[in-house]
Design a protein around this motif. Structure first.
Motif, PDB file in Angstrom:
ATOM      1  N   LEU A 118     -35.868 103.167  18.380  1.00 31.05           N
ATOM      2  CA  LEU A 118     -34.787 102.849  17.448  1.00 31.05           C
ATOM      3  C   LEU A 118     -34.413 101.376  17.583  1.00 31.05           C
ATOM      4  CD1 LEU A 118     -32.666 104.049  15.431  1.00 31.05           C
ATOM      5  CD2 LEU A 118     -31.175 104.411  17.403  1.00 31.05           C
ATOM      6  N   ASN A 119     -34.322 100.679  16.463  1.00 28.83           N
ATOM      7  CA  ASN A 119     -33.907  99.269  16.482  1.00 28.83           C
ATOM      8  C   ASN A 119     -32.420  99.144  16.167  1.00 28.83           C
ATOM      9  OD1 ASN A 119     -36.565  98.244  16.964  1.00 28.83           O
ATOM     10  ND2 ASN A 119     -37.033  98.741  14.826  1.00 28.83           N
ATOM     11  N   GLY A 120     -31.784  98.182  16.818  1.00 27.57           N
ATOM     12  CA  GLY A 120     -30.337  98.026  16.644  1.00 27.57           C
ATOM     13  C   GLY A 120     -29.615  98.766  17.750  1.00 27.57           C
ATOM     14  N   HIS A 121     -28.307  98.926  17.607  1.00 29.10           N
ATOM     15  CA  HIS A 121     -27.531  99.597  18.657  1.00 29.10           C
ATOM     16  C   HIS A 121     -27.729 101.112  18.581  1.00 29.10           C
ATOM     17  CE1 HIS A 121     -24.159 100.693  21.220  1.00 29.10           C
ATOM     18  NE2 HIS A 121     -24.135  99.434  21.610  1.00 29.10           N
ATOM     19  N   ASN A 132     -25.448  95.057   9.169  1.00 30.27           N
ATOM     20  CA  ASN A 132     -26.741  94.527   8.755  1.00 30.27           C
ATOM     21  C   ASN A 132     -27.486  95.515   7.862  1.00 30.27           C
ATOM     22  OD1 ASN A 132     -29.834  94.009   9.212  1.00 30.27           O
ATOM     23  ND2 ASN A 132     -28.739  92.089   9.590  1.00 30.27           N
ATOM     24  N   ASN A 133     -28.039  95.004   6.766  1.00 31.34           N
ATOM     25  CA  ASN A 133     -28.703  95.866   5.789  1.00 31.34           C
ATOM     26  C   ASN A 133     -30.022  96.442   6.302  1.00 31.34           C
ATOM     27  OD1 ASN A 133     -29.117  92.947   5.480  1.00 31.34           O
ATOM     28  ND2 ASN A 133     -30.639  93.490   3.938  1.00 31.34           N
ATOM     29  N   GLU A 134     -30.663  95.788   7.272  1.00 28.85           N
ATOM     30  CA  GLU A 134     -31.941  96.309   7.763  1.00 28.85           C
ATOM     31  C   GLU A 134     -31.787  97.206   8.982  1.00 28.85           C
ATOM     32  OE1 GLU A 134     -35.400  93.822   7.981  1.00 28.85           O
ATOM     33  OE2 GLU A 134     -34.530  92.391   6.567  1.00 28.85           O
ATOM     34  N   ILE A 135     -30.955  96.761   9.928  1.00 33.52           N
ATOM     35  CA  ILE A 135     -30.898  97.492  11.202  1.00 33.52           C
ATOM     36  C   ILE A 135     -29.567  98.184  11.463  1.00 33.52           C
ATOM     37  CG2 ILE A 135     -32.714  96.185  12.358  1.00 33.52           C
ATOM     38  CD1 ILE A 135     -30.532  94.432  13.595  1.00 33.52           C
ATOM     39  N   GLY A 136     -28.605  97.994  10.574  1.00 29.42           N
ATOM     40  CA  GLY A 136     -27.344  98.729  10.696  1.00 29.42           C
ATOM     41  C   GLY A 136     -26.428  98.275  11.819  1.00 29.42           C
ATOM     42  N   SER A 137     -26.746  97.127  12.450  1.00 25.26           N
ATOM     43  CA  SER A 137     -25.875  96.653  13.528  1.00 25.26           C
ATOM     44  C   SER A 137     -24.543  96.164  12.954  1.00 25.26           C
ATOM     45  CB  SER A 137     -26.566  95.525  14.299  1.00 25.26           C
ATOM     46  OG  SER A 137     -26.972  94.515  13.403  1.00 25.26           O
ATOM     47  N   ILE A 138     -23.502  96.231  13.772  1.00 29.47           N
ATOM     48  CA  ILE A 138     -22.147  95.908  13.315  1.00 29.47           C
ATOM     49  C   ILE A 138     -21.614  94.708  14.091  1.00 29.47           C
ATOM     50  CG2 ILE A 138     -19.789  96.806  13.015  1.00 29.47           C
ATOM     51  CD1 ILE A 138     -21.004  99.654  13.016  1.00 29.47           C
ATOM     52  N   ASN A 139     -21.286  93.646  13.390  1.00 35.40           N
ATOM     53  CA  ASN A 139     -20.709  92.470  14.044  1.00 35.40           C
ATOM     54  C   ASN A 139     -19.213  92.650  14.285  1.00 35.40           C
ATOM     55  OD1 ASN A 139     -22.750  90.541  14.622  1.00 35.40           O
ATOM     56  ND2 ASN A 139     -22.948  90.083  12.442  1.00 35.40           N
ATOM     57  N   PRO A 140     -18.690  92.027  15.363  1.00 34.11           N
ATOM     58  CA  PRO A 140     -17.245  92.169  15.673  1.00 34.11           C
ATOM     59  C   PRO A 140     -16.400  91.264  14.765  1.00 34.11           C
ATOM     60  CG  PRO A 140     -18.307  90.761  17.307  1.00 34.11           C
ATOM     61  CD  PRO A 140     -19.397  91.197  16.366  1.00 34.11           C
ATOM     62  N   ILE A 141     -16.348  91.584  13.501  1.00 33.52           N
ATOM     63  CA  ILE A 141     -15.704  90.713  12.514  1.00 33.52           C
ATOM     64  C   ILE A 141     -14.205  90.495  12.795  1.00 33.52           C
ATOM     65  CG2 ILE A 141     -15.116  90.486  10.035  1.00 33.52           C
ATOM     66  CD1 ILE A 141     -18.038  89.648  10.786  1.00 33.52           C
ATOM     67  N   PRO A 142     -13.423  91.557  13.119  1.00 34.15           N
ATOM     68  CA  PRO A 142     -12.003  91.298  13.400  1.00 34.15           C
ATOM     69  C   PRO A 142     -11.796  90.330  14.573  1.00 34.15           C
ATOM     70  CG  PRO A 142     -12.368  93.626  12.995  1.00 34.15           C
ATOM     71  CD  PRO A 142     -13.729  92.997  13.095  1.00 34.15           C
ATOM     72  N   GLU A 143     -12.631  90.425  15.582  1.00 38.52           N
ATOM     73  CA  GLU A 143     -12.522  89.522  16.741  1.00 38.52           C
ATOM     74  C   GLU A 143     -12.889  88.099  16.338  1.00 38.52           C
ATOM     75  OE1 GLU A 143     -13.894  92.489  16.778  1.00 38.52           O
ATOM     76  OE2 GLU A 143     -12.860  93.611  18.362  1.00 38.52           O
ATOM     77  N   ILE A 144     -13.943  87.960  15.549  1.00 42.24           N
ATOM     78  CA  ILE A 144     -14.349  86.624  15.094  1.00 42.24           C
ATOM     79  C   ILE A 144     -13.268  86.053  14.168  1.00 42.24           C
ATOM     80  CG2 ILE A 144     -16.106  85.290  13.839  1.00 42.24           C
ATOM     81  CD1 ILE A 144     -18.192  87.356  14.759  1.00 42.24           C
ATOM     82  N   ALA A 145     -12.660  86.916  13.381  1.00 40.55           N
ATOM     83  CA  ALA A 145     -11.587  86.469  12.474  1.00 40.55           C
ATOM     84  C   ALA A 145     -10.422  85.896  13.266  1.00 40.55           C
ATOM     85  CB  ALA A 145     -11.119  87.628  11.597  1.00 40.55           C
ATOM     86  N   ALA A 146     -10.083  86.540  14.367  1.00 38.79           N
ATOM     87  CA  ALA A 146      -8.966  86.067  15.191  1.00 38.79           C
ATOM     88  C   ALA A 146      -9.281  84.683  15.764  1.00 38.79           C
ATOM     89  CB  ALA A 146      -8.686  87.068  16.319  1.00 38.79           C
ATOM     90  N   LEU A 147     -10.513  84.508  16.172  1.00 39.66           N
ATOM     91  CA  LEU A 147     -10.965  83.221  16.698  1.00 39.66           C
ATOM     92  C   LEU A 147     -10.890  82.141  15.610  1.00 39.66           C
ATOM     93  CD1 LEU A 147     -12.417  81.826  19.117  1.00 39.66           C
ATOM     94  CD2 LEU A 147     -14.578  82.554  18.082  1.00 39.66           C
ATOM     95  N   CYS A 148     -11.331  82.485  14.417  1.00 37.11           N
ATOM     96  CA  CYS A 148     -11.318  81.527  13.302  1.00 37.11           C
ATOM     97  C   CYS A 148      -9.893  81.122  12.937  1.00 37.11           C
ATOM     98  CB  CYS A 148     -12.000  82.119  12.070  1.00 37.11           C
ATOM     99  SG  CYS A 148     -13.785  82.133  12.225  1.00 37.11           S
ATOM    100  N   LYS A 149      -8.995  82.088  13.007  1.00 36.51           N
ATOM    101  CA  LYS A 149      -7.607  81.807  12.658  1.00 36.51           C
ATOM    102  C   LYS A 149      -7.034  80.769  13.617  1.00 36.51           C
ATOM    103  CE  LYS A 149      -3.361  83.996  11.300  1.00 36.51           C
ATOM    104  NZ  LYS A 149      -2.382  85.014  11.639  1.00 36.51           N
ATOM    105  N   GLU A 150      -7.304  80.998  14.891  1.00 28.74           N
ATOM    106  CA  GLU A 150      -6.827  80.102  15.934  1.00 28.74           C
ATOM    107  C   GLU A 150      -7.363  78.686  15.723  1.00 28.74           C
ATOM    108  OE1 GLU A 150      -8.271  79.967  20.473  1.00 28.74           O
ATOM    109  OE2 GLU A 150      -7.729  81.971  19.746  1.00 28.74           O
TER     110      GLU A 150
END
Ligand code: PMP
Length: 380
Positions: A290-293, A153-171
Motif C-alpha cells: 500500500l502506498n501512502g499512509h 492527494n489525488n493519487e495516493i490519498g495522503s492528507i497534509n496537516p493543513i490546519p497546522e500549516i495555516a496556523a504557521l502561515c497566519k503567524e
C-alpha cells in the motif's frame, strides 16, 4: 464494468442533474441581465448555489467565486497573486512554497511562475506522502508570500496537516492556499475555523458536473489578495469575467449540499469499503504493497504496488475494471507519476502501481469481484 476511478471523476448524482435541467430549458436567462425576470431567475439560482457552496466549506457567500474548475482556481491563485504583488512593488522579490507531489495544475503553474522570476521551493514529502511541518518552517524566507499544499492527494490519498500549516502561515503573515479538490466531501473542511486563506475545489469530484469549481478567498474584498486571472465583462464582482455557467453552478451547489447532508454516513461508508477492499487485495495478491499512509488517508483511495507485475502487462485483462495506473505509455513517451516518485518509489515500482478509488455507488460485491479480476489477471 466496475468503476473504481472516482478520484478521476464521479458520475453526476441524479438529484444534481434534476436541479440543473431547468436551467438548460425554461430558465435559460443570463444572470447579468438585471432588467427582466429571465435574468433574475438565473441570478437567484447562482446566489442560492453560492450559499450552498459556502455553507459546505464554512464561509460566507461573498468569499466564494465560481470558476471553470480546480485547475483554473489553482492557476488563479498563482498568477493572480504574482500580478497583485508586482503591481504593488515591481522590484520586490517573491518566494512561494509548495510540495513536489502537487496536482499538475500547481506543479506546472509554479514552474511557469519560476520563469517569471518567482522563487519557488518544491518541498519533498515524507514516506507517507505528507509535508513535514518542520520542513515547511525551515523553508520560510522574509519574502515568502504564498504556501500552496494539496490537502488530500489525488493519487495516493495522503492528507497534509493543513490546519497546522495555516496556523504557521497566519503567524508569519503568509497566504495559505490549499488544493482541496480531493478533500471536500471526504474529510472535515471548515475554512474559517481552520484559518485557510485560499482554497480550490471542483464540482466533478463530488457528484456535480465537470467544468465548474470555486476559489474560496478569505475576507470581504478578494481584490486585496488577488488580481483577476480573466478580465472582461466584470461578472463575479469583477473577479472572474465571462457569463456564468448557470446550470453547472446550480449543479455544483446541489452537489455540495448533498455532500454536507450525508457527510458522516458517507465517509463511514467509504472507509468501510476501502478497508474491505484492502483486506480482499491482501488475501488475493500476496506481496501487494500500500502506498501512502496505512490509516491516515483518504477514505476513498487505495494506491497499491503489485509484486513485480507491471500494470501495462495486465491492463488488457483489466478492461472491465475502471482503475488508474501510476504510469502511462501513450505516444511512446513514458510518463511516470511524479507523486509516486516523490514518495521514493523506483521507476519499476511506479510501473507496477495502481490507483483504486471508490465512492457513492460502490458496493462490497463490486470490490470482491474487482479483487478477483486483479488476482486472475496477475496469475495469467
Ligand atoms: N487538483 C486535484 C487534486 C485534482 O484531483 C484535480 C482533478 N484531477 C484537479 C486539481 C483539477 O480539477 P479540474 O478537473 O476541476 O480542473
Amino acid at each position: 464494468g466496475i468503476y473504481l476511478d472516482y478520484n478521476a471523476t464521479t458520475p453526476v448524482d441524479p438529484r444534481v442533474y434534476s436541479t440543473m435541467e431547468p436551467y438548460f430549458k425554461e430558465f435559460f436567462g443570463n444572470p447579468a441581465s438585471a432588467g427582466h425576470h429571465w435574468g433574475w431567475i438565473a441570478e437567484n439560482a447562482v446566489a442560492k448555489a453560492r450559499t450552498q457552496v459556502a455553507s459546505f466549506i464554512g464561509c460566507k457567500s461573498m468569499e466564494v467565486t465560481f470558476t471553470g474548475g480546480a485547475t483554473e482556481s489553482n492557476n488563479w491563485v498563482i498568477f493572480g497573486l504574482i500580478s497583485k504583488l508586482r503591481e504593488e512593488n515591481p522590484e520586490a522579490p517573491i518566494h512561494f512554497i509548495t510540495s513536489n507531489i502537487e496536482h499538475s495544475s500547481i506543479m506546472k503553474g509554479m514552474a511557469a511562475a519560476q520563469k517569471m522570476g518567482v522563487e519557488v521551493d518544491f518541498l519533498p514529502v515524507n514516506k507517507f506522502g505528507v509535508v513535514e511541518l518542520e520542513a515547511v518552517k525551515a523553508a520560510i524566507k522574509p519574502h515568502t508570500k504564498l504556501m500552496s499544499f494539496i490537502w488530500v492527494n489525488n493519487e495516493i490519498g495522503s492528507i497534509n496537516p493543513i490546519p497546522e500549516i495555516a496556523a504557521l502561515c497566519k503567524e508569519k503573515q503568509i497566504y495559505l492556499h490549499t488544493d482541496a479538490t480531493q478533500a471536500v466531501g471526504k474529510i472535515p473542511v471548515n475554512v474559517t475555523e481552520m484559518g485557510i486563506d485560499l482554497m480550490s475545489f471542483s464540482g466533478h469530484k463530488i457528484y456535480g458536473p465537470k467544468g465548474v469549481g470555486a476559489l474560496y478567498i478569505r475576507g470581504k474584498d478578494p481584490k486585496v489578495q488577488l488580481n483577476p486571472l480573466i478580465y472582461g465583462g466584470g461578472q463575479e464582482r469583477g473577479l472572474r469575467s465571462g457569463t456564468v455557467n448557470v446550470p453547472a453552478v446550480v449543479g455544483f451547489g446541489t452537489a455540495c449540499e448533498l455532500c454536507q447532508q450525508n457527510f458522516t454516513a458517507e465517509v463511514q461508508h467509504m472507509k468501510d469499503l476501502r478497508d474491505f477492499l484492502w483486506s480482499e487485495l491482501q488475501q488475493n495478491i500476496p506481496g501487494v504493497k500500500l502506498n501512502g499512509h496505512p490509516t491516515d488517508r483518504s477514505p476513498a483511495n487505495l494506491n497499491i504496488t503489485l509484486p513485480g507485475i507491471k500494470t501495462e502487462q495486465i491492463l488488457p485483462r483489466l478492461q472491465k475494471l475502471g482503475v488508474s495506473t501510476g504510469s502511462a505509455c501513450g505516444t511512446g513517451a513514458m510518463v511516470v507519476s511524479h507523486v509516486l516518485k516523490g514518495l521514493g518509489l523506483s521507476t519499476e515500482e511506479v510501473q507496477c502501481s495502481l490507483r483504486l478509488s471508490l465512492g457513492r455507488w460502490t458496493t462490497q460485491d463490486e470490490l470482491s469481484r474487482a479483487a478477483q479480476i486483479l488476482k486472475q489477471a496477475i496469475q495469467k
